[in-house]
Scaffold this motif. Structure first.
Motif, PDB file in Angstrom:
ATOM      1  N   UNK A  11      -1.766   0.348  -4.665  1.00 27.29           N
ATOM      2  CA  UNK A  11      -1.448  -1.053  -4.147  1.00 27.29           C
ATOM      3  C   UNK A  11      -0.505  -1.486  -5.310  1.00 27.29           C
ATOM      4  N   UNK A  12       0.922  -1.470  -4.839  1.00 27.48           N
ATOM      5  CA  UNK A  12       1.900  -1.610  -5.790  1.00 27.48           C
ATOM      6  C   UNK A  12       2.283  -3.170  -5.684  1.00 27.48           C
ATOM      7  N   UNK A  13       2.553  -3.737  -6.769  1.00 28.08           N
ATOM      8  CA  UNK A  13       2.915  -4.949  -7.127  1.00 28.08           C
ATOM      9  C   UNK A  13       4.439  -4.904  -7.767  1.00 28.08           C
TER      10      UNK A  13
ATOM     11  N   UNK B 132       0.592  -0.994 -10.605  1.00 28.65           N
ATOM     12  CA  UNK B 132      -0.277  -0.258  -9.417  1.00 28.65           C
ATOM     13  C   UNK B 132      -1.590  -0.436  -9.652  1.00 28.65           C
ATOM     14  N   UNK B 133      -2.381  -0.894  -8.900  1.00 21.59           N
ATOM     15  CA  UNK B 133      -3.689  -0.778  -8.774  1.00 21.59           C
ATOM     16  C   UNK B 133      -4.163   0.500  -8.029  1.00 21.59           C
TER      17      UNK B 133
ATOM     18  N   UNK C  25       0.852  -1.229   0.184  1.00 19.05           N
ATOM     19  CA  UNK C  25      -0.006  -0.001   0.069  1.00 19.05           C
ATOM     20  C   UNK C  25       1.056   1.196  -0.017  1.00 19.05           C
ATOM     21  N   UNK C  26       0.368   2.175  -0.896  1.00 18.86           N
ATOM     22  CA  UNK C  26       1.200   3.394  -0.933  1.00 18.86           C
ATOM     23  C   UNK C  26       0.426   4.723  -1.003  1.00 18.86           C
ATOM     24  N   UNK C  27       0.453   5.529  -0.399  1.00 18.86           N
ATOM     25  CA  UNK C  27      -0.404   6.664  -0.607  1.00 18.86           C
ATOM     26  C   UNK C  27       0.648   7.741  -1.133  1.00 18.86           C
TER      27      UNK C  27
ATOM     28  N   UNK D 183     -10.025   4.856 -10.504  1.00 18.66           N
ATOM     29  CA  UNK D 183     -10.037   3.929  -9.417  1.00 18.66           C
ATOM     30  C   UNK D 183     -10.518   2.743 -10.187  1.00 18.66           C
ATOM     31  N   UNK D 184     -10.021   1.684  -9.668  1.00 21.09           N
ATOM     32  CA  UNK D 184     -10.293   0.294 -10.218  1.00 21.09           C
ATOM     33  C   UNK D 184      -9.427  -0.366 -11.406  1.00 21.09           C
ATOM     34  N   UNK D 185      -8.378   0.645 -11.803  1.00 13.31           N
ATOM     35  CA  UNK D 185      -7.730   0.439 -12.996  1.00 13.31           C
ATOM     36  C   UNK D 185      -6.388   0.131 -12.460  1.00 13.31           C
TER      37      UNK D 185
END
Length: 192
Positions: free
Chosen positions: A104-106, A49-50, A29-31, A75-77
């Motif tokens: 949300x980073x992968x 990133x989501x 998670x990242x702000x 959002x949601x992309x």
């Protein structure tokens, strides 16, 4: 924090609670503040990133030094430079937040762990790539075959919230027209 991404993934595959928890454990998670450059030309993209919250643009700088907007994501992309991420080659793109974002980073390493542990995620990422390709094909066809007004109407139909969230000059550059011409189109449409 993970409810939206769980719903996103559930459109493609079903996960047990244990699998969901493993998936969540590989996400970072990242702000990120508005106007943050997440990726610059020449860097190797180290994320998919989501977007849980916020708006992001992807662009490049042409030979005349002008920014050319390729995509807006909300959002949601998911957002990334797929070529740079998967092939580990320098990016030709910039990725910038246009609003404060919750992501949300992968990372490549975490994605590899995820795919090894839960191979069914291959389907999720295959469908994401197919969706992105479809969007880019439609964008290419619209750029070539439509008038400026048709491009704008198509844009507002496909992305109804973005025109309230993104500066108009970014939309004009996305459509391949000047901001002044976009203003004329919007004035003409408002009179109809």
């Amino acid at each position: 924090m993970f409810e939206n991404i769980a719903n996103n993934v559930s459109k493609c595959i079903s996960l047990s609670d244990k699998e969901k928890n493993f998936f969540y454990s590989v996400l970072e998670p990242r702000n990120v503040a508005k106007k943050t450059i997440l990726l610059s030309e020449g860097e190797i993209c180290q994320f998919e990133a989501y977007i849980n919250k916020g708006c992001i643009r992807i662009y490049y700088i042409d030979e005349n030094g002008f920014e050319v907007n390729l995509q807006f994501s909300v959002e949601d992309w998911w957002v990334s430079d797929i070529a740079s991420f998967s092939e580990h080659k320098p990016s030709k793109l910039y990725i910038e937040t246009l609003e404060d974002c919750e992501l949300l980073i992968l990372t490549p390493e975490k994605k590899e762990i995820l795919l090894n542990e839960l191979p069914k995620f291959e389907k999720v990422f295959r469908l994401l790539v197919q969706r992105k390709l479809s969007v880019m094909q439609d964008r290419l066809i619209n750029t070539i075959a439509k008038t400026a007004e048709e491009k704008y109407l198509n844009f507002t139909h496909l992305y109804p919230t973005i025109s309230q969230r993104v500066p108009q000059h970014y939309i004009a550059h996305y459509l391949g027209i000047s901001p002044e011409f976009l203003s004329k189109i919007r004035t003409r449409l408002a009179k109809k």
